[in-house]
Every structure is written in C-alpha cells, then in structure tokens.
Design an enzyme around this catalytic site. Structure first.
Site, short mmCIF file in Angstrom:
data_model
loop_
_atom_site.label_atom_id
_atom_site.label_comp_id
_atom_site.label_asym_id
_atom_site.label_seq_id
_atom_site.Cartn_x
_atom_site.Cartn_y
_atom_site.Cartn_z
N LEU A 72 48.35 51.66 37.25
CA LEU A 72 48.94 51.09 38.45
C LEU A 72 49.53 49.71 38.23
O LEU A 72 50.47 49.31 38.90
CB LEU A 72 47.90 51.03 39.57
CG LEU A 72 47.38 52.37 40.10
CD1 LEU A 72 46.29 52.13 41.13
CD2 LEU A 72 48.52 53.17 40.72
N GLY A 73 48.94 48.94 37.31
CA GLY A 73 49.46 47.60 37.08
C GLY A 73 48.48 46.75 36.31
O GLY A 73 47.36 47.17 35.98
N GLY A 132 46.93 42.56 35.90
CA GLY A 132 46.77 41.27 36.56
C GLY A 132 45.99 40.32 35.68
O GLY A 132 45.70 40.61 34.51
N ALA A 133 45.63 39.19 36.27
CA ALA A 133 44.92 38.17 35.51
C ALA A 133 43.56 38.66 35.03
O ALA A 133 43.03 38.18 34.03
CB ALA A 133 44.75 36.91 36.36
N GLY A 179 42.85 41.92 34.27
CA GLY A 179 42.89 43.15 33.48
C GLY A 179 43.82 44.19 34.07
O GLY A 179 44.72 43.89 34.85
N VAL A 207 44.66 47.96 36.05
CA VAL A 207 44.20 48.78 37.16
C VAL A 207 44.79 50.18 37.00
O VAL A 207 45.98 50.34 36.71
CB VAL A 207 44.62 48.18 38.52
CG1 VAL A 207 44.06 49.03 39.67
CG2 VAL A 207 44.14 46.75 38.64
N ASP A 238 39.84 33.91 46.19
CA ASP A 238 41.11 34.29 45.57
C ASP A 238 41.99 35.05 46.58
O ASP A 238 42.56 36.08 46.26
CB ASP A 238 40.84 35.16 44.34
CG ASP A 238 42.09 35.36 43.48
OD1 ASP A 238 43.02 34.54 43.57
OD2 ASP A 238 42.14 36.36 42.73
#
Length: 342
Positions: free
Chosen positions: A14-15, A17-18, A20, A22, A133
C-alpha cells in the site's frame, strides 16, 4: 514477501512511510487487514536496534487496548527479530494526506474529519495515551468515510524531534517541545490545529504561501504568521489559532473542549477550491441554476487582481458580482476578498 509477513496472505503493497512499509493482507479472523512492518535500518547497531525496538514495543503494547470506532484497531503486534509487525484495521478510503495534496477541503469536510478525530482522540486521552503524531497521513477513512486515528503511540518523546524533522512534519511539534518540554494532551491539540490548517488550504497554498512554518515554530508566534485563504471564516481562524497558541495554557484544555469549539463552526456556503497554482486561486459555488466563480490572480507579491461573477448552468448571461479596481496590493486583496466571502 512471505518471509516478511509469513502468517498472512499478502495482497499488495500500500505504501511506505517513516516507520516502514504498509501492506494490504488477509487473515482468517478479521478478513482484510493492514500490516505495517517496521524494519531495522542498515546503519543501526545491535545495541541501537534493541533499544529502539524495546521502546516501540513498550509503547505499542498499549495500542490494542484502544478500542473505539474513531481509532484504528490494532489486532496484533509481533517481534520478528529485525522487524516489528503491526496488524490493524484496513481503511479502504486511504488517508487525508491524499486529500491534502489535491487541494483545499470544504469547511464541511474538514469539520466532519475534525469531529471524528477529536472523538477518537478523547478516547485515547481517556486511557492516558498520547498520539504525538497527528497529521493528514495518520487520519484514515473507512468504507463509510468515517475518519479514524492511526499510528498512535509509535512516536515517543525521545524520538519526536528527530522523527518530525525527518518526516517533514516538524511544524506539527508544539512550541514547548522545541523548548525542551514534554508532550501532553495540549501538544496533540497543537498537531490537530496544524492538520486542520493544512486540510483547509491544501498542499500548494501551504507550501507556497507560508514561509517555512517549521522554522518559525521553535521561535514562537507561528499562529500569527500563517496566511489564510480568504474564504476561511474568522471563527475558524480563531479556533485554529487557539490550538496553535505558544502558551499551552492558552490552548484548549482537552479534546472535549476543542470538540465543542469545532462543533459550532460554520460550514456554509459550500465554496470549493478546484484550482490553486502559484499565480491563481479559483473558487466555485454551485446552486441549482447558476455557478458563482471567484478568481484571484497573483501577478507578483505586491500585484494582485480579483473578480467574481455568476454564470448560468444552461441558457442565460453572466453577471458580474465584484472585482478589484485594477491591480492592488496583498493586504488590500486579502481585505476585499475576506469581505466578499464574509
């Protein structure tokens, strides 16, 4: 892929990020789930990784107790040696980061998202948890469009400043944290205020019209430096500025208090902003028979023009509704457009 998440059927990535990668996956109990895998970085020593992992796991074990419709449910947390795996609710609507990138959201859409987030945030705060966050990318939409808070508890006080800077969200870290203070309910309120400002304005406006807000936060006075789109009502501005007050005592004391303030904010008329470029902003307001349009042209920092008109959706003539008297300055165009929208 099976070596990364061996007990699950991985559907697709799925993508990233900072924290790790997903994945969308499927398990036999919950059906479709989201799987976040945080892996050890090559530059981290054994001692550093053990320390980082311990801190994450200590925080993360609280996550599965946060059961609420406006909070992404964590089903499982596993230590896989050189990685940590979180299995949680899958939200097919994606995150509000995509909406932020696309441009300003309507007042109604932002108020709904803020309401959902504050209800979920109240649930976390009621369990003595902090999010730390809050940002568009951590507000996820389920299949009904309901907003849910995700990735709560993964940022600790020790990691916060470095993480925020690296992830591009240093402006979501409250003033007092930059001064060496701890996080609190009111630092979550600050981050939500920054999130709402971003959603109301979209990425292009936020980046081009606000001068390095992340650099201003630590110096103080950010709330008075932000440039607003002129259709955003003054009542909205007052609420968001209160969230972004340098003095934590001047902010809302709780998510419940902030929710009461948000609930009373106006959402009409339903102006949309289909186009923002470095030199043009266009607003539209549709009725059953006509479309009202406002265009603001920015020739240079001190040279601006605007005009407003109504055009038929079928047969008929355009009607002029207002305009600047030629090229005017920035302060004047803000004043005239705020009066027009007001």
């Amino acid at each position: 892929m099976s070596s990364v998440v061996p007990e699950l059927e991985i559907i697709r990535h799925l993508g990233s990020g900072a924290f790790g990668d997903v994945y969308l996956a499927r398990d036999g109990v919950h059906g479709e789930v989201a799987v976040k895998v945080m892996s050890r970085k090559p530059e981290e020593t054994d001692e550093e990784w053990v320390d980082i992992k311990r801190e994450f796991l200590t925080e993360a074990r609280h996550l599965s107790t946060a059961t609420h419709r406006n909070v992404v449910q964590v089903f499982g947390i596993e230590d896989l040696g050189d990685s940590i795996r979180f299995t949680m609710t899958y939200c097919p609507g994606g995150s509000l980061h995509t909406r932020y990138q696309a441009g300003p959201m309507t007042l109604a859409a932002v108020r709904k998202a803020a309401t959902d987030v504050l209800i979920g945030l109240g649930s976390l705060h009621g369990r003595a948890m902090l999010h730390r966050d809050i940002k568009p990318g951590n507000i996820l939409l389920d299949h009904t469009g309901m907003a849910k808070l995700g990735d709560f508890g993964l940022v600790t006080d020790r990691l916060l400043l470095g993480y925020g800077s690296a992830a591009g969200y240093a402006d979501h870290i409250a003033f007092e944290v930059w001064q060496g203070g701890p996080t609190s309910i009111r630092t979550d309120i600050w981050a939500l205020g920054m999130t709402l400002f971003r959603l109301l304005h979209g990425e292009v406006w936020y980046v081009l019209q606000n001068e390095a807000p992340a650099d201003i936060v630590a110096q103080g006075g950010l709330a008075n430096c932000l440039r607003w789109l002129p259709h955003v009502p003054k009542r909205w501005r007052r609420v968001i500025r209160k969230m972004l007050a340098d003095d934590p005592a001047a902010r809302y004391v709780s998510s419940h208090e902030a929710l009461n303030a948000i609930a009373d904010l106006p959402i009409e008329p339903l102006w949309t902003v289909p186009n923002i470029t470095p030199d043009l902003v266009r607003w539209e307001l549709q009725s059953p028979k006509r479309l009202n349009v406002v265009e603001w042209t920015m020739h240079a920092e001190r040279r601006h023009e605007w005009r407003a008109w109504s055009q038929p959706l079928g047969d008929g003539r355009n009607k002029t509704l207002g305009a600047s008297q030629g090229v005017i300055g920035r302060i004047q165009v803000d004043r005239e457009l705020e009066k027009y929208f007001g």
